[in-house]
Design a protein around this motif. Structure first.
Motif, PDB file in Angstrom:
ATOM      1  N   PHE A   1      32.958 -18.789  -1.111  1.00  0.00           N
ATOM      2  CA  PHE A   1      34.236 -19.360  -1.702  1.00  0.00           C
ATOM      3  C   PHE A   1      35.344 -18.431  -0.951  1.00  0.00           C
ATOM      4  CE2 PHE A   1      31.258 -20.412  -4.666  1.00  0.00           C
ATOM      5  CZ  PHE A   1      31.181 -21.962  -3.618  1.00  0.00           C
ATOM      6  N   GLY A   2      35.522 -17.937  -0.305  1.00  0.00           N
ATOM      7  CA  GLY A   2      36.436 -17.316   0.680  1.00  0.00           C
ATOM      8  C   GLY A   2      36.951 -18.147   1.588  1.00  0.00           C
ATOM      9  N   ASN A   3      38.539 -17.747   1.916  1.00  0.00           N
ATOM     10  CA  ASN A   3      39.214 -18.287   3.097  1.00  0.00           C
ATOM     11  C   ASN A   3      39.064 -18.265   3.918  1.00  0.00           C
ATOM     12  OD1 ASN A   3      40.601 -19.185   0.469  1.00  0.00           O
ATOM     13  ND2 ASN A   3      42.175 -17.255   0.696  1.00  0.00           N
ATOM     14  N   LEU A   4      38.687 -19.028   4.974  1.00  0.00           N
ATOM     15  CA  LEU A   4      38.373 -19.211   6.140  1.00  0.00           C
ATOM     16  C   LEU A   4      39.533 -19.923   7.538  1.00  0.00           C
ATOM     17  CD1 LEU A   4      34.813 -22.131   5.985  1.00  0.00           C
ATOM     18  CD2 LEU A   4      35.520 -19.421   6.541  1.00  0.00           C
ATOM     19  N   TYR A   5      40.089 -19.395   8.197  1.00  0.00           N
ATOM     20  CA  TYR A   5      40.862 -19.640   9.515  1.00  0.00           C
ATOM     21  C   TYR A   5      40.162 -20.252  10.290  1.00  0.00           C
ATOM     22  CZ  TYR A   5      39.034 -16.486  13.148  1.00  0.00           C
ATOM     23  OH  TYR A   5      38.368 -16.081  13.487  1.00  0.00           O
ATOM     24  N   ALA A   6      41.581 -21.645  11.035  1.00  0.00           N
ATOM     25  CA  ALA A   6      40.666 -22.630  12.048  1.00  0.00           C
ATOM     26  C   ALA A   6      41.924 -22.518  12.749  1.00  0.00           C
ATOM     27  CB  ALA A   6      40.316 -23.630  11.688  1.00  0.00           C
ATOM     28  N   VAL A   7      41.251 -22.925  14.300  1.00  0.00           N
ATOM     29  CA  VAL A   7      42.265 -22.305  15.250  1.00  0.00           C
ATOM     30  C   VAL A   7      42.462 -23.222  16.367  1.00  0.00           C
ATOM     31  CG1 VAL A   7      43.602 -19.799  14.732  1.00  0.00           C
ATOM     32  CG2 VAL A   7      41.678 -19.903  16.065  1.00  0.00           C
ATOM     33  N   SER A   8      42.920 -23.739  16.925  1.00  0.00           N
ATOM     34  CA  SER A   8      42.210 -24.613  18.406  1.00  0.00           C
ATOM     35  C   SER A   8      43.526 -24.466  19.291  1.00  0.00           C
ATOM     36  CB  SER A   8      42.284 -26.482  18.138  1.00  0.00           C
ATOM     37  OG  SER A   8      43.296 -26.943  17.773  1.00  0.00           O
ATOM     38  N   SER A   9      42.563 -24.541  20.300  1.00  0.00           N
ATOM     39  CA  SER A   9      43.581 -24.814  21.689  1.00  0.00           C
ATOM     40  C   SER A   9      44.206 -26.196  21.893  1.00  0.00           C
ATOM     41  CB  SER A   9      43.058 -24.661  22.909  1.00  0.00           C
ATOM     42  OG  SER A   9      41.564 -25.589  23.053  1.00  0.00           O
ATOM     43  N   ASP A  10      44.799 -25.708  22.682  1.00  0.00           N
ATOM     44  CA  ASP A  10      45.869 -27.407  22.518  1.00  0.00           C
ATOM     45  C   ASP A  10      44.963 -28.493  24.049  1.00  0.00           C
ATOM     46  OD1 ASP A  10      47.811 -26.556  21.014  1.00  0.00           O
ATOM     47  OD2 ASP A  10      49.300 -25.663  22.704  1.00  0.00           O
TER      48      ASP A  10
ATOM     49  N   ASN B   1      28.637 -10.130   1.615  1.00  0.00           N
ATOM     50  CA  ASN B   1      27.559 -10.714   0.960  1.00  0.00           C
ATOM     51  C   ASN B   1      27.620 -12.148   1.110  1.00  0.00           C
ATOM     52  OD1 ASN B   1      30.495 -10.913  -0.274  1.00  0.00           O
ATOM     53  ND2 ASN B   1      29.373 -10.692  -1.805  1.00  0.00           N
ATOM     54  N   CYS B   2      28.270 -12.537   2.221  1.00  0.00           N
ATOM     55  CA  CYS B   2      28.269 -14.462   2.656  1.00  0.00           C
ATOM     56  C   CYS B   2      26.985 -14.732   3.046  1.00  0.00           C
ATOM     57  CB  CYS B   2      29.670 -14.443   3.318  1.00  0.00           C
ATOM     58  SG  CYS B   2      29.356 -16.551   3.464  1.00  0.00           S
ATOM     59  N   PRO B   3      26.303 -15.669   2.680  1.00  0.00           N
ATOM     60  CA  PRO B   3      24.955 -15.958   3.301  1.00  0.00           C
ATOM     61  C   PRO B   3      25.153 -17.096   3.808  1.00  0.00           C
ATOM     62  CG  PRO B   3      25.752 -16.741   1.211  1.00  0.00           C
ATOM     63  CD  PRO B   3      26.525 -16.118   1.296  1.00  0.00           C
ATOM     64  N   LEU B   4      26.592 -17.174   3.958  1.00  0.00           N
ATOM     65  CA  LEU B   4      26.647 -18.172   5.544  1.00  0.00           C
ATOM     66  C   LEU B   4      27.099 -17.386   7.241  1.00  0.00           C
ATOM     67  CD1 LEU B   4      28.071 -21.358   4.016  1.00  0.00           C
ATOM     68  CD2 LEU B   4      25.366 -20.669   4.873  1.00  0.00           C
TER      69      LEU B   4
END
Length: 71
Positions: A12-21, A41-44
Motif C-alpha cells: 500500500f505504498g505510493n508508486l510513481y509512473a513515468v512514460s516517454s513521449d 517488506n513489500c511482497p511484490l
C-alpha cells in the motif's frame, strides 16, 4: 508524462509512473512504474519496476497484480 497517484497492492505504498513521449515511430508510450521509496517488506518487490510499452499504465504486464484499481 507523469501519471496520477498509484498504490501498490502488496504494501500500500505510493508508486510513481513515468512514460516517454510517444514518438511518431512508436505507437505506444514506454512506461516505468516503481515504489517512490522501496520498502524492504513489500511482497511484490520482485515484480517491480513494471516496464513496457502500453497505451495506459494499467495495461502493463503484471499491472493487475501490483497496482490497485484506478479511482
Amino acid at each position: 508524462m507523469n501519471h496520477a497517484a498509484l498504490v501498490c497492492r502488496g504494501c500500500f505504498g505510493n508508486l510513481y509512473a513515468v512514460s516517454s513521449d510517444c514518438a511518431p515511430a512508436a505507437p505506444l508510450p514506454t512506461w516505468e512504474v516503481d515504489h517512490d521509496h522501496t520498502p524492504a517488506n513489500c511482497p511484490l518487490r520482485p515484480l517491480l519496476p513494471l516496464e513496457g510499452a502500453a497505451a495506459h499504465v494499467h495495461e502493463l504486464p503484471d499491472a493487475g497484480h501490483v497496482l490497485t484499481e484506478p479511482a
